[in-house]
Motif scaffolding. Sequence first.
Motif, PDB file in Angstrom:
ATOM      1  N   LEU A  47     -52.022 -11.559 -28.620  1.00  0.00           N
ATOM      2  CA  LEU A  47     -52.310 -10.834 -29.865  1.00  0.00           C
ATOM      3  C   LEU A  47     -51.072 -10.104 -30.378  1.00  0.00           C
ATOM      4  O   LEU A  47     -50.813 -10.068 -31.597  1.00  0.00           O
ATOM      5  N   ARG A  48     -50.303  -9.507 -29.466  1.00  0.00           N
ATOM      6  CA  ARG A  48     -49.083  -8.811 -29.889  1.00  0.00           C
ATOM      7  C   ARG A  48     -48.084  -9.786 -30.510  1.00  0.00           C
ATOM      8  O   ARG A  48     -47.408  -9.458 -31.503  1.00  0.00           O
ATOM      9  N   SER A  49     -47.980 -10.995 -29.907  1.00  0.00           N
ATOM     10  CA  SER A  49     -47.018 -11.963 -30.447  1.00  0.00           C
ATOM     11  C   SER A  49     -47.438 -12.451 -31.826  1.00  0.00           C
ATOM     12  O   SER A  49     -46.588 -12.750 -32.675  1.00  0.00           O
TER      13      SER A  49
ATOM     14  N   ASN B  68     -49.390 -10.640 -33.899  1.00  0.00           N
ATOM     15  CA  ASN B  68     -49.556  -9.486 -34.790  1.00  0.00           C
ATOM     16  C   ASN B  68     -48.547  -8.405 -34.399  1.00  0.00           C
ATOM     17  O   ASN B  68     -48.876  -7.445 -33.693  1.00  0.00           O
ATOM     18  N   PRO B  69     -47.290  -8.544 -34.835  1.00  0.00           N
ATOM     19  CA  PRO B  69     -46.232  -7.593 -34.450  1.00  0.00           C
ATOM     20  C   PRO B  69     -46.529  -6.167 -34.908  1.00  0.00           C
ATOM     21  O   PRO B  69     -45.972  -5.214 -34.343  1.00  0.00           O
ATOM     22  N   ASP B  70     -47.415  -6.001 -35.917  1.00  0.00           N
ATOM     23  CA  ASP B  70     -47.688  -4.652 -36.429  1.00  0.00           C
ATOM     24  C   ASP B  70     -48.598  -3.849 -35.497  1.00  0.00           C
ATOM     25  O   ASP B  70     -48.762  -2.633 -35.685  1.00  0.00           O
ATOM     26  N   PHE B  71     -49.213  -4.531 -34.496  1.00  0.00           N
ATOM     27  CA  PHE B  71     -50.113  -3.813 -33.586  1.00  0.00           C
ATOM     28  C   PHE B  71     -49.284  -2.994 -32.593  1.00  0.00           C
ATOM     29  O   PHE B  71     -48.494  -3.530 -31.820  1.00  0.00           O
ATOM     30  N   THR B  72     -49.466  -1.672 -32.634  1.00  0.00           N
ATOM     31  CA  THR B  72     -48.662  -0.774 -31.784  1.00  0.00           C
ATOM     32  C   THR B  72     -49.542   0.157 -30.955  1.00  0.00           C
ATOM     33  O   THR B  72     -49.081   1.187 -30.466  1.00  0.00           O
ATOM     34  N   GLY B  73     -50.813  -0.170 -30.823  1.00  0.00           N
ATOM     35  CA  GLY B  73     -51.723   0.718 -30.104  1.00  0.00           C
ATOM     36  C   GLY B  73     -51.442   0.779 -28.598  1.00  0.00           C
ATOM     37  O   GLY B  73     -50.772  -0.072 -28.025  1.00  0.00           O
TER      38      GLY B  73
ATOM     39  N   ALA C 251     -57.171 -10.566 -19.297  1.00  0.00           N
ATOM     40  CA  ALA C 251     -57.125  -9.587 -20.384  1.00  0.00           C
ATOM     41  C   ALA C 251     -55.690  -9.322 -20.821  1.00  0.00           C
ATOM     42  O   ALA C 251     -55.396  -9.205 -22.030  1.00  0.00           O
ATOM     43  N   GLN C 252     -54.766  -9.229 -19.846  1.00  0.00           N
ATOM     44  CA  GLN C 252     -53.367  -8.969 -20.186  1.00  0.00           C
ATOM     45  C   GLN C 252     -52.775 -10.129 -20.982  1.00  0.00           C
ATOM     46  O   GLN C 252     -52.011  -9.914 -21.940  1.00  0.00           O
ATOM     47  N   SER C 253     -53.143 -11.369 -20.608  1.00  0.00           N
ATOM     48  CA  SER C 253     -52.635 -12.545 -21.339  1.00  0.00           C
ATOM     49  C   SER C 253     -53.134 -12.552 -22.777  1.00  0.00           C
ATOM     50  O   SER C 253     -52.378 -12.872 -23.719  1.00  0.00           O
ATOM     51  N   ILE C 254     -54.420 -12.197 -22.981  1.00  0.00           N
ATOM     52  CA  ILE C 254     -54.986 -12.171 -24.341  1.00  0.00           C
ATOM     53  C   ILE C 254     -54.279 -11.110 -25.183  1.00  0.00           C
ATOM     54  O   ILE C 254     -53.925 -11.351 -26.359  1.00  0.00           O
TER      55      ILE C 254
END
Length: 664
Positions: free
Chosen positions: A529-531, A533-538, A522-525
């Motif tokens: 996703l963060r890499s 989608n840089p706009d994801f800040t949740g 889960a942490q790898s996924i």
Amino acid sequence: MDRSIDNLSQTNFSIEAENAELRRGVSALKAALDELKRQVSDSILPVDAESFRALAEQGEAMITRYDMDGTFLYASPSRTQITGYELEEIVGQSAYDFMHPDDIEMVSRDIHPRLRNGESVRYQWRAKIKGGGYRWMESSTQVLFDEKQNPLQIHCTSIDIHRQKEVELSLQQSEARWRAMVEGSPDYVRVVDKNLRLIYANRVMPGQSWTPDQYVDYRDWVPKESRELVANAVADAIATQSTIVLDDLNYGTSVEEYWLRIRFSPILRDGESHVLIIVTDITALKQGQAAVRESEEKYRLLFERGPEPAWVIEQDSWAFLAVNPASVKHYGYSEQEFLSMTALDVRCPEDIEGFVSRMKRYRGRKEGRNRFIRHRKKDGSVIFVDALWHEIEFQGRRAYLVLCRDMTDEKEAEERIQATNLELDRRVSERTAQLEATNQELESFTYSVSHDLRSPLRSIDGYSTMLLTDHGYLLNDEAKDYLERIRVAGRRMSDLINNLLGLSRLTRTPLKPEKLSLTYLAQSILDDLRSRNPDFTGDVYVHPEMWVVADPQLVQIAMTNLIENAVKFSSKRSNSMIEVGVVDEHGDRKFYVKDNGAGFDMAYSDKLFGAFQRLHSDREFEGTGIGLATVQRIIQRHGGRIWAEAAVDKGATFWFSLPDMPEG
């Protein structure tokens, strides 16, 4: 128990006879020794060598002389006869060298000081025998003084008492053996004289008391109603010189009641007639006999009134020895007919050889069971029986108790089930063949979709791109917008085809389960996703130490779909939160992916995991509607299940379970 009592009584007689013989031997030896002691103990032996030697060599006593340090000066010939050592072998040697090591300290510590004080000392010791061993001697020893009372020599006159010591030791061992046997006996042992005066008791029963110096009439230990019987038994035992037995004597106290068996055996004690009384507590035996009678009565009632057929057959001949009424009723034979038959007569002829062979193999076993064996009734009909048998003794003969239960209906039901199973197997085979044919058709269809549809889509996308690139300057904005929409629709259809092909391949991919960390996956996924989608800040929280046994590739596809959905549907929140965790309830582990996003109405949850089923429009959230169907297919292939909990604008939680050993 009777045998043990007889053995004890016979042993007592043997020991008493042995003891009497030993005592007579001891008495004779003592008389002879006393006479010899009298002859030598008071003799005033001259110091003069010639007179001493003449006297010493005439007698049977062993005469020796030592200097004051215990060195041999002289020994009479009788010493050579007794010990085997010649005079020249011992003269000049220490007396201690020819003495048992255990006696040396006694002589040096106790005897010599008394001799030096002028005492005449008598003591017993063991002389060393040439060639090995020792012999018991009794010595009378004194010191010879000169006229000035200076000690000159030690004079020792010894007699051989070895036989006496052996007899005494045998007597002691015999008495110790008798006492140990009697004291350790579980029975109550008494000795009385002819007047019933109690001479000895190894122990007393409850309510009795006695000390050896106390006068007790044995009848006082017997219930009043039995005293005359006991007195007569003692008199009869002495008169007839035989054992008298009184059985089933009742002896009660204020607390408990006992049943006794008493044996009266005549013995000689100090030359007078006495009676050895052995009292055996048979209360447990009586209670056991009563219990056996009660148990036998219960079993007889069970046998007679049992609802199932039961019989007793002899082991060697197979003859019926007893049958219960249920056997008569069920098989149609009368009791007299049964008792004239054997167990072979109720079997089908073709089964007899197998039955005999089987029972011979079972010989020596205490019990057994034979299922679905065939029996024949009197009317010729055949039934199937479940037979339980137990080895017993019946009327003095080795036999089997056999309990039979008619299982004909069950056998027929089992045969019907087997026939049904065969039919089901046939149908399953046919259905499997149909499914295989259908799968082949689906594979052909999938191949057509992947090749026949992709080619026109690539043409549409390619020509649209060329039209915009080469002739876009001739088109107005509205025409350009139409072309762009054509391209987007083509790409969406291509994505749908790819997802549909991926979903179909899930049913054919073999599982390769292994232990893997759901936490790490889960942490790898999320990191990926963060890499992208840089706009994801949740805010994201992944529980530690989450382990599963599953196919790594398939589980990664499922977790990627669930986490991407959580990110997508919570992306419009300013404070989006995502959690991947596990709940363990009494060993039942449930994993979940939770978000605080758009959620959905649970009224439409039945459409959630269907292919191409979407609860949100493309304008709200893009997607193909294949992702959750793919997740469900993967979880089900692992033998698990998946479900969801949600509310509109309050987020959603997707739960799933995975067994430790997934099915392939």
